[in-house]
Design a protein around this motif. Structure first.
Motif, PDB file in Angstrom:
ATOM      1  N   UNK A   1       0.828  -1.216   0.000  1.00  0.00           N
ATOM      2  CA  UNK A   1       0.000   0.000   0.000  1.00  0.00           C
ATOM      3  C   UNK A   1       0.864   1.269   0.000  1.00  0.00           C
ATOM      4  N   UNK A   2       1.795   1.326  -0.918  1.00  0.00           N
ATOM      5  CA  UNK A   2       2.681   2.471  -1.155  1.00  0.00           C
ATOM      6  C   UNK A   2       3.658   2.755  -0.010  1.00  0.00           C
ATOM      7  N   UNK A   3       3.828   1.819   0.915  1.00  0.00           N
ATOM      8  CA  UNK A   3       4.794   1.974   2.004  1.00  0.00           C
ATOM      9  C   UNK A   3       5.898   0.953   1.780  1.00  0.00           C
ATOM     10  N   UNK A   4       7.138   1.438   1.765  1.00  0.00           N
ATOM     11  CA  UNK A   4       8.268   0.526   1.607  1.00  0.00           C
ATOM     12  C   UNK A   4       8.405  -0.278   2.903  1.00  0.00           C
ATOM     13  N   UNK A   5       8.237  -1.588   2.822  1.00  0.00           N
ATOM     14  CA  UNK A   5       8.324  -2.442   4.001  1.00  0.00           C
ATOM     15  C   UNK A   5       9.738  -2.485   4.587  1.00  0.00           C
ATOM     16  N   UNK A   6      10.698  -1.952   3.840  1.00  0.00           N
ATOM     17  CA  UNK A   6      12.056  -1.847   4.355  1.00  0.00           C
ATOM     18  C   UNK A   6      12.122  -0.989   5.607  1.00  0.00           C
ATOM     19  N   UNK A   7      11.270   0.023   5.708  1.00  0.00           N
ATOM     20  CA  UNK A   7      11.249   0.870   6.907  1.00  0.00           C
ATOM     21  C   UNK A   7      10.836   0.066   8.132  1.00  0.00           C
ATOM     22  N   UNK A   8       9.804  -0.767   7.978  1.00  0.00           N
ATOM     23  CA  UNK A   8       9.378  -1.628   9.082  1.00  0.00           C
ATOM     24  C   UNK A   8      10.484  -2.625   9.430  1.00  0.00           C
TER      25      UNK A   8
ATOM     26  N   UNK B   1      14.950  -4.384  12.955  1.00  0.00           N
ATOM     27  CA  UNK B   1      16.398  -4.625  13.031  1.00  0.00           C
ATOM     28  C   UNK B   1      17.049  -3.739  14.087  1.00  0.00           C
ATOM     29  N   UNK B   2      16.651  -2.482  14.149  1.00  0.00           N
ATOM     30  CA  UNK B   2      17.217  -1.562  15.144  1.00  0.00           C
ATOM     31  C   UNK B   2      16.822  -1.983  16.559  1.00  0.00           C
ATOM     32  N   UNK B   3      15.582  -2.402  16.727  1.00  0.00           N
ATOM     33  CA  UNK B   3      15.140  -2.853  18.052  1.00  0.00           C
ATOM     34  C   UNK B   3      15.887  -4.121  18.482  1.00  0.00           C
ATOM     35  N   UNK B   4      16.075  -5.046  17.553  1.00  0.00           N
ATOM     36  CA  UNK B   4      16.836  -6.258  17.872  1.00  0.00           C
ATOM     37  C   UNK B   4      18.269  -5.883  18.239  1.00  0.00           C
TER      38      UNK B   4
END
Length: 187
Positions: free
Chosen positions: A127-134, A139-142
């Motif tokens: 839906x026009x959102x790059x899932x790379x951000x999620x 990754x940052x939280x891990x």
């Protein structure tokens, strides 16, 4: 080297004394658990492989994870053999089971960044959102959970970020060089 480790311990102790709470303990245990053995990323990659539209990108994530494991866990950890923070500073009670193996670089970080990096670079959208951000958020939280839980130094996490990017770029290069579309008739 001792000064660097001392300064890194100061950062970890600051986290312990200023950020620790029961709520964050649970959040960080959750993120570190889903990062164990690249579990969340393997799960995401398998889903991507099953879906025809994202199959090639799923194989790309799997390749990045394999390369991350080889570079991080099989090569660097065994060459450098850096002890973990809780082995050096024994006055912190860990809230997770003591991990085995060496500290540098962080395998959780390396696999997480490798997977997030290729998901982002392969422009996987929903839906026009790059899932790379999620993927990068997870990754940052891990990665941060490894500092919070006192099982890695900041330099281990930075090393994991670097090895993850290298693994991701290498996977992208390999998949580009050996484009499976050329061999579609053989498959």
């Amino acid at each position: 080297m001792c000064t660097i480790v001392f300064n890194e311990l100061r950062i970890l102790l600051w986290i312990q004394y200023h950020l620790r709470s029961e709520f964050l303990d649970n959040v960080m245990k959750f993120f570190t658990t889903i990062g164990n053995t690249g579990l969340v990323w393997i799960f995401v990659a398998i889903i991507m492989v099953v879906v025809k539209k994202t199959r090639k990108k799923g194989f790309l994530v799997l390749l990045a994870l394999v390369l991350s494991y080889i570079i991080c866990n099989l090569i660097f950890k065994n060459i450098l053999m850096k002890p973990r923070p809780f082995e050096v500073y024994k006055y912190i009670d860990l809230i997770i089971k003591k991990p085995s193996g060496y500290s540098f670089p962080s395998g959780h970080t390396s696999s997480s960044i490798a997977a997030a990096y290729v998901i982002y670079k392969s422009s996987l959208f929903y839906k026009k959102i790059n899932l790379g951000y999620l993927a990068f958020f997870v990754a940052i939280m891990i990665s941060f959970s490894r500092l919070y839980l006192f099982v890695h130094y900041p330099s281990d996490v930075l090393g994991g970020i670097l090895t993850g990017i290298i693994a991701g770029d290498l996977a992208i290069w390999i998949m580009g060089k050996y484009d499976l579309r050329k061999y579609k008739k053989m498959l």
